[in-house]
Scaffold this motif. Sequence first.
Motif, PDB file in Angstrom:
ATOM      1  N   PRO A 132       0.920  -1.100  -0.255  1.00 23.80           N
ATOM      2  CA  PRO A 132       0.094   0.004  -0.001  1.00 23.80           C
ATOM      3  C   PRO A 132       0.936   1.253   0.118  1.00 23.80           C
ATOM      4  O   PRO A 132       0.325   2.268  -0.223  1.00 23.80           O
ATOM      5  CB  PRO A 132      -0.667  -0.232   1.226  1.00 23.80           C
ATOM      6  CG  PRO A 132       0.075  -0.723   2.376  1.00 23.80           C
ATOM      7  CD  PRO A 132       0.754  -1.775   1.210  1.00 23.80           C
ATOM      8  N   LEU A 133       2.202   1.201   0.043  1.00 22.58           N
ATOM      9  CA  LEU A 133       2.953   2.204   0.078  1.00 22.58           C
ATOM     10  C   LEU A 133       3.638   2.501  -1.053  1.00 22.58           C
ATOM     11  O   LEU A 133       4.304   1.400  -1.820  1.00 22.58           O
ATOM     12  CB  LEU A 133       3.981   2.311   1.323  1.00 22.58           C
ATOM     13  CG  LEU A 133       3.413   2.077   2.984  1.00 22.58           C
ATOM     14  CD1 LEU A 133       4.565   2.082   3.897  1.00 22.58           C
ATOM     15  CD2 LEU A 133       2.337   3.233   3.133  1.00 22.58           C
ATOM     16  N   PRO A 134       4.232   3.545  -1.498  1.00 24.87           N
ATOM     17  CA  PRO A 134       5.070   3.795  -2.854  1.00 24.87           C
ATOM     18  C   PRO A 134       6.208   3.251  -2.731  1.00 24.87           C
ATOM     19  O   PRO A 134       6.917   3.185  -1.370  1.00 24.87           O
ATOM     20  CB  PRO A 134       4.929   5.158  -3.158  1.00 24.87           C
ATOM     21  CG  PRO A 134       4.707   5.770  -1.956  1.00 24.87           C
ATOM     22  CD  PRO A 134       3.695   4.653  -0.938  1.00 24.87           C
ATOM     23  N   PRO A 135       7.163   2.974  -3.674  1.00 24.75           N
ATOM     24  CA  PRO A 135       8.446   2.470  -3.310  1.00 24.75           C
ATOM     25  C   PRO A 135       9.516   3.810  -2.833  1.00 24.75           C
ATOM     26  O   PRO A 135       9.122   4.972  -3.006  1.00 24.75           O
ATOM     27  CB  PRO A 135       8.907   2.336  -4.655  1.00 24.75           C
ATOM     28  CG  PRO A 135       8.028   2.103  -5.515  1.00 24.75           C
ATOM     29  CD  PRO A 135       6.866   2.876  -5.156  1.00 24.75           C
ATOM     30  N   LEU A 136      10.213   3.239  -1.940  1.00 25.90           N
ATOM     31  CA  LEU A 136      11.087   4.150  -1.153  1.00 25.90           C
ATOM     32  C   LEU A 136      12.538   4.414  -1.764  1.00 25.90           C
ATOM     33  O   LEU A 136      13.107   3.473  -2.058  1.00 25.90           O
ATOM     34  CB  LEU A 136      11.226   3.933   0.179  1.00 25.90           C
ATOM     35  CG  LEU A 136      10.144   4.102   1.207  1.00 25.90           C
ATOM     36  CD1 LEU A 136      10.544   3.375   2.433  1.00 25.90           C
ATOM     37  CD2 LEU A 136       9.931   5.458   1.458  1.00 25.90           C
ATOM     38  N   LEU A 163      -1.110   6.021   3.118  1.00 27.52           N
ATOM     39  CA  LEU A 163      -2.257   4.977   3.482  1.00 27.52           C
ATOM     40  C   LEU A 163      -3.339   5.761   2.810  1.00 27.52           C
ATOM     41  O   LEU A 163      -4.476   5.036   2.549  1.00 27.52           O
ATOM     42  CB  LEU A 163      -2.327   4.617   4.840  1.00 27.52           C
ATOM     43  CG  LEU A 163      -1.111   3.590   5.273  1.00 27.52           C
ATOM     44  CD1 LEU A 163      -1.193   3.235   6.582  1.00 27.52           C
ATOM     45  CD2 LEU A 163      -1.613   1.949   4.306  1.00 27.52           C
ATOM     46  N   GLU A 164      -3.765   7.075   3.348  1.00 26.95           N
ATOM     47  CA  GLU A 164      -4.709   7.594   3.011  1.00 26.95           C
ATOM     48  C   GLU A 164      -5.165   7.779   1.404  1.00 26.95           C
ATOM     49  O   GLU A 164      -6.057   7.761   1.084  1.00 26.95           O
ATOM     50  CB  GLU A 164      -4.818   9.253   3.415  1.00 26.95           C
ATOM     51  CG  GLU A 164      -5.201   9.157   4.917  1.00 26.95           C
ATOM     52  CD  GLU A 164      -5.086  10.844   5.406  1.00 26.95           C
ATOM     53  OE1 GLU A 164      -6.115  11.248   5.154  1.00 26.95           O
ATOM     54  OE2 GLU A 164      -4.060  11.291   5.664  1.00 26.95           O
ATOM     55  N   GLU A 165      -3.981   7.850   0.770  1.00 27.47           N
ATOM     56  CA  GLU A 165      -4.165   8.128  -0.797  1.00 27.47           C
ATOM     57  C   GLU A 165      -4.206   6.659  -1.513  1.00 27.47           C
ATOM     58  O   GLU A 165      -4.571   6.753  -2.835  1.00 27.47           O
ATOM     59  CB  GLU A 165      -2.704   8.843  -1.155  1.00 27.47           C
ATOM     60  CG  GLU A 165      -2.543  10.107  -0.747  1.00 27.47           C
ATOM     61  CD  GLU A 165      -1.167  10.947  -0.868  1.00 27.47           C
ATOM     62  OE1 GLU A 165      -0.303  10.067  -1.409  1.00 27.47           O
ATOM     63  OE2 GLU A 165      -1.344  12.067  -0.919  1.00 27.47           O
ATOM     64  N   LEU A 223       2.760  -8.107   7.739  1.00 29.23           N
ATOM     65  CA  LEU A 223       3.785  -7.104   7.034  1.00 29.23           C
ATOM     66  C   LEU A 223       3.490  -6.731   5.930  1.00 29.23           C
ATOM     67  O   LEU A 223       3.261  -7.790   4.842  1.00 29.23           O
ATOM     68  CB  LEU A 223       5.217  -7.884   6.868  1.00 29.23           C
ATOM     69  CG  LEU A 223       6.366  -7.460   6.263  1.00 29.23           C
ATOM     70  CD1 LEU A 223       6.659  -6.254   7.108  1.00 29.23           C
ATOM     71  CD2 LEU A 223       7.547  -8.372   6.263  1.00 29.23           C
ATOM     72  N   LEU A 224       2.915  -5.439   5.999  1.00 29.94           N
ATOM     73  CA  LEU A 224       2.296  -4.953   4.728  1.00 29.94           C
ATOM     74  C   LEU A 224       3.084  -4.417   3.549  1.00 29.94           C
ATOM     75  O   LEU A 224       2.952  -3.964   2.581  1.00 29.94           O
ATOM     76  CB  LEU A 224       1.405  -3.713   5.057  1.00 29.94           C
ATOM     77  CG  LEU A 224       0.135  -4.233   5.974  1.00 29.94           C
ATOM     78  CD1 LEU A 224      -0.707  -2.966   6.197  1.00 29.94           C
ATOM     79  CD2 LEU A 224      -0.517  -5.258   5.182  1.00 29.94           C
ATOM     80  N   ASP A 225       4.335  -3.872   4.095  1.00 27.80           N
ATOM     81  CA  ASP A 225       5.665  -3.111   3.332  1.00 27.80           C
ATOM     82  C   ASP A 225       6.839  -3.280   3.897  1.00 27.80           C
ATOM     83  O   ASP A 225       7.005  -3.093   5.138  1.00 27.80           O
ATOM     84  CB  ASP A 225       5.257  -1.738   3.184  1.00 27.80           C
ATOM     85  CG  ASP A 225       6.209  -0.885   2.395  1.00 27.80           C
ATOM     86  OD1 ASP A 225       6.033  -1.083   1.107  1.00 27.80           O
ATOM     87  OD2 ASP A 225       7.175  -0.244   2.997  1.00 27.80           O
ATOM     88  N   GLY A 226       7.752  -3.439   2.969  1.00 22.80           N
ATOM     89  CA  GLY A 226       9.129  -3.483   3.724  1.00 22.80           C
ATOM     90  C   GLY A 226       9.589  -5.109   3.746  1.00 22.80           C
ATOM     91  O   GLY A 226      10.707  -4.894   4.595  1.00 22.80           O
ATOM     92  N   HIS A 227       9.377  -5.848   3.162  1.00 24.05           N
ATOM     93  CA  HIS A 227       9.797  -7.289   3.171  1.00 24.05           C
ATOM     94  C   HIS A 227      11.304  -7.241   2.864  1.00 24.05           C
ATOM     95  O   HIS A 227      12.302  -7.881   3.738  1.00 24.05           O
ATOM     96  CB  HIS A 227       9.212  -8.248   2.078  1.00 24.05           C
ATOM     97  CG  HIS A 227       7.693  -8.395   2.419  1.00 24.05           C
ATOM     98  ND1 HIS A 227       6.611  -7.594   2.272  1.00 24.05           N
ATOM     99  CD2 HIS A 227       6.901  -9.516   2.947  1.00 24.05           C
ATOM    100  CE1 HIS A 227       5.532  -8.034   2.761  1.00 24.05           C
ATOM    101  NE2 HIS A 227       5.511  -9.374   3.112  1.00 24.05           N
ATOM    102  N   ASP A 228      11.618  -6.657   1.835  1.00 23.08           N
ATOM    103  CA  ASP A 228      13.381  -6.544   1.520  1.00 23.08           C
ATOM    104  C   ASP A 228      13.990  -5.798   2.651  1.00 23.08           C
ATOM    105  O   ASP A 228      15.194  -6.143   3.116  1.00 23.08           O
ATOM    106  CB  ASP A 228      13.549  -6.054   0.136  1.00 23.08           C
ATOM    107  CG  ASP A 228      13.117  -7.014  -0.930  1.00 23.08           C
ATOM    108  OD1 ASP A 228      12.937  -8.182  -0.591  1.00 23.08           O
ATOM    109  OD2 ASP A 228      13.090  -6.416  -2.018  1.00 23.08           O
ATOM    110  N   ARG A 229      13.365  -4.678   3.239  1.00 27.44           N
ATOM    111  CA  ARG A 229      13.926  -4.046   4.364  1.00 27.44           C
ATOM    112  C   ARG A 229      14.029  -4.813   5.530  1.00 27.44           C
ATOM    113  O   ARG A 229      15.029  -4.812   6.478  1.00 27.44           O
ATOM    114  CB  ARG A 229      13.201  -2.795   4.650  1.00 27.44           C
ATOM    115  CG  ARG A 229      13.181  -1.697   3.400  1.00 27.44           C
ATOM    116  CD  ARG A 229      12.959  -0.310   3.859  1.00 27.44           C
ATOM    117  NE  ARG A 229      11.678  -0.216   4.322  1.00 27.44           N
ATOM    118  CZ  ARG A 229      10.526  -0.019   3.753  1.00 27.44           C
ATOM    119  NH1 ARG A 229      10.451  -0.298   2.405  1.00 27.44           N
ATOM    120  NH2 ARG A 229       9.375  -0.036   4.373  1.00 27.44           N
TER     121      ARG A 229
END
Length: 278
Positions: free
Chosen positions: A72-76, A95-97, A187-193
């Motif tokens: 749900p988050l854009p790439p960092l 998350l709002e967007e 874990l919604l975002d950041g699997h590689d982190r």
Amino acid sequence: MARATREPLPGGGVVLAVPDGPSGPPPLRFERAADRGWILRQGERPLIQARSEGDGCCRDLHLRRLPGHRSPLPPLTAAAMRTGADWPHRYALWLEETELGPLHFGRWLLTSRSTSAPGIWDCDLVQDWPDATLELLCGGGWHGVLPLRPLSAPDGSRVKAYRKHAREGTLAPVLLWWVSFLDGWLLLDGHDRAAAALAEGMRPACVELVRLPDDADWRATAEEITAAHEEQMARLAERPAGPHTARQRQALDRGYADVISTLAYDANVTPVFEDPRD
């Protein structure tokens, strides 16, 4: 989704009060299934199929995770991580967007977690893919982290780049969603982190997303607790005054204040929606 009202918290973090919007469940949601089961869907795509087995309070939860999860988050970017940010507020905005997340009507808390209880990121991190079994403790949970895709290898190109950030202290936190009936997190975002931090012997820093009770609900609970407290204090006032009753009064007042101060920010039940196909 209409813009949420924001409540910044003194110790960091933010509460989003999401207004009532179009009818229907959020894009990322749990749905009931047959035989004491549930499905996690993102849009129309199933991500997890789960069924519970066993009797009594301790049961096994059998999971099959399916490919296709979209963050749900854009790439960092590396520059964004090195610049730093108020990550709970930044993630709240994204998350709002997004049209891929779990937000729906109600209050949601996002806070940073730099520490975690033992076991969450090792023995209770679910790394089997696609099938896994959670041994739920009495009361329903297992208190671990459930990734929505396999964690990449420590020597993968993206993980290697993130490992450098981990060593430099510039690795952005992962996003965890607290699920009440699991007593654990997705874990919604950041699997590689997460893989990078673990490869460096660190526990991943997190931003935790938690659904809170609605204002009307926690205020009603506060009224009940206040009435019970006043009744206790009235009974105590009928006793002879003395050091013992004074200590009791102080203890009751402290306990009451502690409970009331956290009511609005205690985790609420994660809803499971009915399958609209039924």
